[in-house]
Design an enzyme around this catalytic site. Sequence first.
Site, PDB file in Angstrom:
ATOM      1  N   ASN A  79     101.737 -75.513  13.641  1.00 55.56           N
ATOM      2  CA  ASN A  79     101.640 -75.942  15.173  1.00 55.56           C
ATOM      3  C   ASN A  79     102.101 -74.966  16.492  1.00 55.56           C
ATOM      4  OD1 ASN A  79     101.882 -77.808  17.751  1.00 55.56           O
ATOM      5  ND2 ASN A  79     104.185 -76.753  17.179  1.00 55.56           N
ATOM      6  N   TYR A 146      93.394 -65.636  22.236  1.00 51.85           N
ATOM      7  CA  TYR A 146      93.797 -66.700  22.271  1.00 51.85           C
ATOM      8  C   TYR A 146      92.488 -66.709  21.427  1.00 51.85           C
ATOM      9  CZ  TYR A 146      95.602 -70.859  22.128  1.00 51.85           C
ATOM     10  OH  TYR A 146      96.366 -72.338  22.082  1.00 51.85           O
ATOM     11  N   LYS A 150      92.145 -68.866  17.576  1.00 50.97           N
ATOM     12  CA  LYS A 150      91.831 -70.480  17.559  1.00 50.97           C
ATOM     13  C   LYS A 150      90.750 -70.427  16.389  1.00 50.97           C
ATOM     14  CE  LYS A 150      95.383 -72.745  18.640  1.00 50.97           C
ATOM     15  NZ  LYS A 150      96.430 -73.172  17.748  1.00 50.97           N
TER      16      LYS A 150
END
Length: 242
Positions: A79, A146, A150
């Site tokens: 997470n 980012y 991801k």
Amino acid sequence: MQLFIITGTTRGLGFSLAEEALKAGHFVISLSRESAFKMPSFINIKHDLTKIKGLDKKFLTALKKIDMKKVKAIHLINNAAIIGPIESAEHFSLEQIDTHMQVNVVAPMYLTSLVLKTFKKKKCFQTFTNISSGAAVRTIPAWSLYCSGKAGLRMFTDCLADDYKKTNNLRFLDFSPGVMDTNMQATIRKQKSKTFSRLDDFKQLKEKNLLLSADKVAMALLEVLKDPKAIDKTHYDIKDLL
């Protein structure tokens, strides 16, 4: 009892995931800067995820405090993540790139490998969930690090699902939690419009109360993980669960 291994439980989704798992009577091993809970069924491994060295020893030491014979399922939830730097690539420093990718990509990959190796002989169901984002499948201005991280983690999940498709007790999930009301969103709203052209869009999400609560998202994910045998796909989106 089930064992949850969760990164980034200090606040936000990680905190909610750990809290709900503990409420359900499960054991939680956390990897966070601070210990979020004080109870016998919670162990926090204080470790800087930008530096992987030594994490394996800390993890194995934590496992010695658990009666693994009682564990009926194991869940790794990657997470922890960072959003910055939010700016054009010409301004990135090597340190910023390294820090971002260590936390968002390298740490989840390493922890997945470590858990796979550690529990290779344990026949119970094991799930590996990488918290994804819409940024994994579409570009967002000034979010190149980012988005790339991801997207890489999403492909890693797909590859593992394919590599281990004949191993009946393993499940690999890419879980998109939607836009939540977390500190990451607060950080995004503090950016300057000249650097981040979509700033007003994210401010309006907050103003119009369109952000999901971390608790609601956590409960939805845990509902999926509750019965690992029933998990029949790799990609899950919160929009399909609420």
